[in-house]
Write a protein that holds these residues in place. Structure first.
Motif, short mmCIF file in Angstrom:
data_model
loop_
_atom_site.label_atom_id
_atom_site.label_comp_id
_atom_site.label_asym_id
_atom_site.label_seq_id
_atom_site.Cartn_x
_atom_site.Cartn_y
_atom_site.Cartn_z
N VAL A 85 -2.87 -12.41 3.66
CA VAL A 85 -1.96 -12.77 2.56
C VAL A 85 -2.48 -12.09 1.62
CG1 VAL A 85 -0.20 -14.58 1.61
CG2 VAL A 85 -1.32 -14.98 3.82
N ASP A 86 -1.70 -11.44 0.83
CA ASP A 86 -2.14 -10.81 -0.68
C ASP A 86 -1.22 -11.70 -2.01
OD1 ASP A 86 -2.22 -9.34 -2.69
OD2 ASP A 86 -0.93 -7.76 -2.16
N HIS A 87 -1.98 -12.67 -2.41
CA HIS A 87 -0.87 -13.54 -3.68
C HIS A 87 -1.02 -12.46 -5.03
CE1 HIS A 87 -3.50 -16.17 -1.11
NE2 HIS A 87 -2.31 -17.74 -1.26
N GLY A 88 -1.20 -11.47 -4.79
CA GLY A 88 -0.84 -11.00 -6.14
C GLY A 88 -1.96 -11.25 -7.56
N LEU A 89 -2.87 -12.55 -7.11
CA LEU A 89 -3.07 -13.01 -8.20
C LEU A 89 -4.47 -12.32 -9.09
CD1 LEU A 89 -3.20 -17.19 -6.89
CD2 LEU A 89 -1.56 -15.46 -8.84
N GLN A 90 -5.30 -10.99 -8.23
CA GLN A 90 -5.96 -10.80 -9.04
C GLN A 90 -6.45 -9.32 -8.50
OE1 GLN A 90 -8.52 -12.40 -6.05
NE2 GLN A 90 -9.26 -14.67 -6.72
N GLU A 91 -6.81 -8.32 -9.73
CA GLU A 91 -6.78 -7.48 -10.19
C GLU A 91 -7.26 -7.04 -8.27
OE1 GLU A 91 -8.07 -3.33 -12.37
OE2 GLU A 91 -8.63 -5.38 -13.37
N GLY A 92 -6.69 -5.93 -7.76
CA GLY A 92 -7.11 -5.20 -6.38
C GLY A 92 -7.17 -5.94 -5.52
N SER A 93 -6.22 -7.02 -5.33
CA SER A 93 -5.38 -8.21 -4.08
C SER A 93 -5.16 -7.12 -3.04
CB SER A 93 -5.11 -8.89 -4.44
OG SER A 93 -3.55 -8.89 -4.81
N ASP A 94 -3.89 -6.35 -3.08
CA ASP A 94 -3.61 -5.51 -2.76
C ASP A 94 -4.67 -4.49 -1.73
OD1 ASP A 94 -4.19 -4.23 -5.18
OD2 ASP A 94 -2.90 -2.60 -4.24
N ARG A 95 -5.78 -3.86 -2.69
CA ARG A 95 -6.39 -2.88 -1.68
C ARG A 95 -7.28 -3.88 -0.87
NH1 ARG A 95 -6.94 -1.58 -6.82
NH2 ARG A 95 -9.48 -2.75 -7.13
N ARG A 96 -7.69 -4.95 -1.23
CA ARG A 96 -8.89 -6.07 -0.10
C ARG A 96 -8.09 -6.48 0.61
NH1 ARG A 96 -7.01 -10.71 2.08
NH2 ARG A 96 -6.00 -10.96 -0.06
N ALA A 97 -6.57 -6.51 0.89
CA ALA A 97 -5.78 -7.12 1.68
C ALA A 97 -5.79 -6.12 2.91
CB ALA A 97 -4.63 -7.56 1.89
N ARG A 98 -5.49 -4.61 2.21
CA ARG A 98 -5.17 -3.40 3.61
C ARG A 98 -6.82 -3.30 4.01
NH1 ARG A 98 -2.56 -1.16 -1.14
NH2 ARG A 98 -4.11 0.36 -1.55
N SER A 99 -7.94 -3.86 3.38
CA SER A 99 -9.10 -3.57 3.77
C SER A 99 -9.17 -4.25 5.42
CB SER A 99 -10.26 -3.31 2.86
OG SER A 99 -11.11 -3.67 3.28
N VAL A 100 -8.84 -5.31 4.78
CA VAL A 100 -8.75 -6.64 5.86
C VAL A 100 -8.22 -6.00 6.86
CG1 VAL A 100 -8.07 -8.85 6.71
CG2 VAL A 100 -9.78 -8.84 4.21
N ALA A 101 -7.67 -5.39 6.89
CA ALA A 101 -6.47 -5.32 8.05
C ALA A 101 -6.35 -4.06 9.02
CB ALA A 101 -4.88 -4.92 7.58
N ALA A 102 -7.24 -3.02 7.96
CA ALA A 102 -8.00 -1.85 8.88
C ALA A 102 -8.88 -2.43 9.46
CB ALA A 102 -8.93 -0.97 7.25
N TRP A 103 -9.69 -3.67 8.99
CA TRP A 103 -11.11 -4.26 9.81
C TRP A 103 -10.82 -4.47 10.85
CZ3 TRP A 103 -11.41 -8.48 10.83
CH2 TRP A 103 -12.93 -9.15 12.41
N ALA A 104 -9.46 -5.29 11.03
CA ALA A 104 -9.26 -5.76 12.39
C ALA A 104 -9.09 -4.72 12.87
CB ALA A 104 -7.61 -7.12 11.23
N ARG A 105 -7.38 -3.61 12.66
CA ARG A 105 -7.22 -2.85 13.50
C ARG A 105 -8.33 -2.20 14.24
NH1 ARG A 105 -4.02 -1.89 9.07
NH2 ARG A 105 -1.50 -2.34 9.19
N ASP A 106 -9.52 -1.66 13.28
CA ASP A 106 -10.83 -1.02 13.71
C ASP A 106 -11.34 -1.82 14.59
OD1 ASP A 106 -10.02 1.03 12.15
OD2 ASP A 106 -11.44 0.40 10.94
N ASN A 107 -11.05 -3.05 14.75
CA ASN A 107 -12.07 -4.12 16.19
C ASN A 107 -10.82 -4.60 17.59
OD1 ASN A 107 -14.86 -4.66 14.71
ND2 ASN A 107 -13.79 -4.76 12.85
N GLY A 108 -9.47 -4.06 16.92
CA GLY A 108 -8.88 -4.18 18.58
C GLY A 108 -8.17 -5.75 18.13
N LEU A 109 -8.62 -5.96 17.31
CA LEU A 109 -6.36 -6.63 17.36
C LEU A 109 -5.62 -6.71 16.85
CD1 LEU A 109 -9.86 -8.22 15.14
CD2 LEU A 109 -8.28 -9.75 15.10
N ASP A 110 -5.06 -7.08 17.49
CA ASP A 110 -3.06 -6.35 17.92
C ASP A 110 -1.85 -7.98 17.56
OD1 ASP A 110 -1.18 -4.49 17.39
OD2 ASP A 110 -1.19 -4.56 19.96
N PRO A 111 -0.97 -7.81 17.33
CA PRO A 111 -0.83 -7.35 15.79
C PRO A 111 -1.69 -7.33 14.64
CG PRO A 111 0.98 -9.26 16.43
CD PRO A 111 -0.62 -8.95 17.27
N VAL A 112 -1.33 -7.14 13.99
CA VAL A 112 -2.25 -6.83 12.20
C VAL A 112 -0.85 -6.45 11.33
CG1 VAL A 112 -2.99 -6.05 10.78
CG2 VAL A 112 -4.02 -5.71 12.55
#
Length: 330
Positions: free
Chosen positions: A63-90
Motif C-alpha cells: 500500500v502506497d499511502h503517499g505520506l512520504q517522498e518516494g513512497s510510490d518508488r518504494r511500492a513499485r520496488s516491493v512489487a517488483a521483488w514479489a514478482r521476481d520471487n514468484g508471488l502472484d498476484p501482486v
C-alpha cells in the motif's frame, strides 16, 4: 543439505502453523510494506506454500499511502521483488488519507485496511497475512495500559479476525531482521517507526527498551502472553454476555432487574452490545458511555437520559432501559 538458519526456520514454522487450516487451493495475500517483518513473512509464506504444499498460492499487496517522498518508488520496488520471487498476484494499492477521521496513524490504518479488503475481494483471497510481531503486540499492550483501556484493549491484536491473520505474533522483531539477513534480503526502514511524533514510535524507541533494561528481556514475551490470556478471558465473557442479552430483553428494551442480577463484567458487555445494536458506532462508543448506562441500573436516582454516539438516547422507564427520542429532536 545446508542447515536452515534458526530465524528463517522460526518464521517459516510460524507461517506454516498460521496457514495449516486453509484449503489446498486457497489464495493467500501478504500485506507487505518492505520492512523486515512483512518481507520475512512474504518470503516464508511463499516457501511454505510452494515447497511444503500448504494452501494453494501466495500473492502480495503493498500500500502506497503517499505520506512520504518516494513512497510510490518504494511500492513499485516491493512489487517488483514479489514478482521476481514468484508471488502472484501482486497488487499496489494507492490510497489517500485526506479527510479520514483520527490522527495520521489512525487515518493511514483505515486507508490501508480499506485497500487490503478491496484487493482481497478482487482476487478472492482466503486470507490476508499481516506482519505484526511479538514486539508489536507488547507495544500495543503498553499503549492500551497508558490509555486506561479495559480488557478489549489489553487483549492486543488478535491472531485472527475475519480474513486477517497475524502468524508472527509469537516471533520477535529481531528474528525477522535476522531472517532477512540470512536470506540476503534488504528491508526498507520506515522513518515513521523512529519519529517521536508518534506514540508507538516513542514506546518502541524508549518505553519498551527501558522496561527491558530494568526488568529483563522476558518482559516483551510476558506482555504479549498477557494479551493472549486476556483475549481468552474476553472470548468467554463475550459468550456469556451474548447469552445474557437474550435473557434480559424486555418488550420495551432491557429489563433493569435482569441487568442488576448480572456480574458487572457481563453487564458491561451486555450494555455495550445493546448500544451497538441501537446504532452507536463502535469506534466512538467509549467506557464513559457504557458506565453511564450502567449507572441507570446500579446507581439510579432519577437522572435523565444517557446520550450515546450516533444521536442515540437511552433512559430508564420504571423497570426498563429504553431508547427515547433526544429532547432536542422533539
Amino acid at each position: 543439505m545446508a542447515r536452515i538458519p534458526a530465524p528463517v526456520a522460526a518464521v517459516r514454522s510460524a507461517v506454516r502453523r498460521g496457514l495449516a487450516d486453509l484449503p489446498a487451493d486457497a489464495l493467500v495475500l501478504v500485506a507487505c510494506s518492505g520492512g523486515a517483518d512483512s518481507l520475512s513473512l512474504a518470503s516464508a509464506a511463499h516457501f511454505v506454500v510452494s515447497q511444503q504444499g500448504v494452501a494453494g498460492r501466495v500473492g502480495l499487496v503493498t500500500v502506497d499511502h503517499g505520506l512520504q517522498e518516494g513512497s510510490d518508488r518504494r511500492a513499485r520496488s516491493v512489487a517488483a521483488w514479489a514478482r521476481d520471487n514468484g508471488l502472484d498476484p501482486v497488487r499496489i494499492g494507492t490510497v489517500s488519507v485526506t479527510g479520514l477521521p483520527g490522527g495520521p496513524e489512525a487515518a493511514a490504518r483505515t486507508a490501508r485496511y480499506d485497500a487490503l479488503a478491496a484487493v482481497a475481494a478482487e482476487t478472492g483471497a482466503a486470507a490476508v497475512l499481516l506482519g505484526h510481531t511479538r514486539d508489536d503486540q507488547a507495544e500495543t499492550v503498553l499503549l492500551a495500559l497508558a490509555r486506561g483501556a479495559g480488557p478489549r484493549g489489553l487483549a492486543g491484536m488478535p491472531a485472527r479476525r475475519g480474513l486477517y491473520r497475524r502468524p508472527l505474533l509469537d516471533v520477535g522483531r529481531t528474528e525477522t531482521r535476522k531472517a532477512c539477513a540470512a536470506l540476503g534480503m534488504v528491508p526498507w526502514e520506515d522513518p515513521h517507526n523512529t519519529d517521536p511524533a508518534y506514540a508507538r514510535s516513542r514506546v518502541r524507541g524508549t518505553a519498551l527498551p527501558t522496561l527491558v533494561a530494568e526488568l529483563g528481556p522476558a518482559v516483551v514475551g510476558n506482555l504479549a502472553r498477557s494479551a493472549a490470556l486476556v483475549a481468552a478471558d474476553n472470548e468467554a465473557l463475550d459468550e456469556l454476555a451474548r447469552e445474557a442479552l437474550i435473557t434480559v430483553r424486555s418488550a420495551e428494551g432491557l429489563s433493569v432487574p435482569g441487568l442488576a442480577g448480572l456480574l458487572g463484567a457481563v453487564r458491561g458487555r451486555v450494555l455495550h452490545r445493546w448500544a451497538r445494536e441501537l446504532g452507536a458506532p463502535g469506534g466512538a462508543l467509549a467506557y464513559a458511555h457504557v458506565a453511564a448506562l450502567d449507572a441507570l441500573v446500579t446507581a439510579w436516582h432519577g437522572q435523565g437520559p444517557v446520550f450515546l454516539p450516533g444521536g442515540i438516547a437511552v433512559a430508564r422507564r420504571t423497570d426498563d432501559l429504553v431508547r427515547v427520542v433526544p429532547p432536542h429532536i422533539k
